[in-house]
Design a protein around this motif. Sequence first.
Motif, mmCIF file in Angstrom:
data_model
loop_
_atom_site.group_PDB
_atom_site.id
_atom_site.type_symbol
_atom_site.label_atom_id
_atom_site.label_comp_id
_atom_site.label_asym_id
_atom_site.label_seq_id
_atom_site.Cartn_x
_atom_site.Cartn_y
_atom_site.Cartn_z
ATOM 1 N N MET A 73 0.819 -1.210 0.000
ATOM 2 C CA MET A 73 0.000 0.000 0.000
ATOM 3 C C MET A 73 0.858 1.268 0.000
ATOM 4 O O MET A 73 0.566 2.234 -0.709
ATOM 5 N N ALA A 74 1.921 1.262 0.783
ATOM 6 C CA ALA A 74 2.736 2.466 0.933
ATOM 7 C C ALA A 74 3.840 2.582 -0.112
ATOM 8 O O ALA A 74 4.174 3.688 -0.543
ATOM 9 N N LEU A 88 4.867 3.046 8.558
ATOM 10 C CA LEU A 88 4.020 2.872 7.379
ATOM 11 C C LEU A 88 2.546 3.093 7.734
ATOM 12 O O LEU A 88 1.810 3.752 6.987
ATOM 13 N N TYR A 89 2.129 2.543 8.866
ATOM 14 C CA TYR A 89 0.737 2.670 9.306
ATOM 15 C C TYR A 89 0.361 4.137 9.511
ATOM 16 O O TYR A 89 -0.680 4.602 9.024
ATOM 17 N N GLU A 90 1.211 4.873 10.207
ATOM 18 C CA GLU A 90 0.904 6.271 10.488
ATOM 19 C C GLU A 90 0.962 7.122 9.221
ATOM 20 O O GLU A 90 0.174 8.059 9.044
ATOM 21 N N GLY A 91 1.880 6.796 8.304
ATOM 22 C CA GLY A 91 1.946 7.510 7.030
ATOM 23 C C GLY A 91 0.676 7.298 6.207
ATOM 24 O O GLY A 91 0.133 8.236 5.630
ATOM 25 N N LEU A 92 0.208 6.052 6.153
ATOM 26 C CA LEU A 92 -1.011 5.741 5.403
ATOM 27 C C LEU A 92 -2.232 6.382 6.043
ATOM 28 O O LEU A 92 -3.145 6.846 5.354
ATOM 29 N N LYS A 93 -2.241 6.450 7.369
ATOM 30 C CA LYS A 93 -3.356 7.102 8.063
ATOM 31 C C LYS A 93 -3.378 8.600 7.770
ATOM 32 O O LYS A 93 -4.449 9.191 7.556
ATOM 33 N N ARG A 94 -2.215 9.225 7.720
ATOM 34 C CA ARG A 94 -2.156 10.655 7.430
ATOM 35 C C ARG A 94 -2.726 10.967 6.054
ATOM 36 O O ARG A 94 -3.312 12.035 5.830
#
Length: 266
Positions: free
Chosen positions: A172-173, A256-262
Amino acid sequence: MYTIDTTVLPIQLPPSLTRTQLLSHGPFKSWLSTLSHSLSLQSRPDHAFHSSPYQLQKIDVQSVDFFGKKIGFLKFQASITNSEGESIPGLVFLRGGSVAMLCVLVEEGGKEGEEYVLLTVQPRIPVGSLEFVELPAGMLDGDSFSGAAAKEIKEECGIEIKADELKDLGQMALGEFVMAGNEKVEAGVYPSPGGCDEFLKLFLYRHTISKGTLEEWKGKLTGLREAREKITLKVVKLKDLWKETVDAKALSAVALYEGLKREGRI
């Protein structure tokens, strides 16, 4: 001398390893295919090494460890030089890819936006630790996340993780970045590319649990550790994960999780 893709390549093997075993070993085939493709890109005029391209000259397999009858780990020296006598460091510890999971827990009726993460605590002798805190690691076996960590999660928390419930954070990222790069690297995280081929496929699994479950688990999991289980579980707040472990899998996954959430993609 072995012929690989019409090219005659000298490969030195230890007595315990046969030609058939090496050339049929998945991680070796993947490494050789990826490297061969990258070397072929030097034919492009805009490539940094176009004027004096490098070639794989030979491979010296120095050691092999077997897991039963299957190859587990390989260590070899790949000789890569160009016509000017320049070389690229090629000492490789080959182990293939691995899988880890960011298991995010949300409690019904809990504070809005408060998320927790399930971690494992277990001995990791290569780093000299008997209580290493990390993301659950394992493998994708058919339609399920499997391995020792998955077994522990199922037994102690009643959570059975299905493959179709996982989201590939790396794909995803990083999928577009990898596709744009021409080389055939994986859309994952490479923790030690200077010496090892290992890449991490990092998956997200979100699970809603009933109110009060977290407190019940915390007491239960602490009790298991006191009972000297070799692998136990630990629950921490997601917002605190970055300071609760030195595990590269966990730190990469939360980034990666926090980047995708942003970006509003999960």
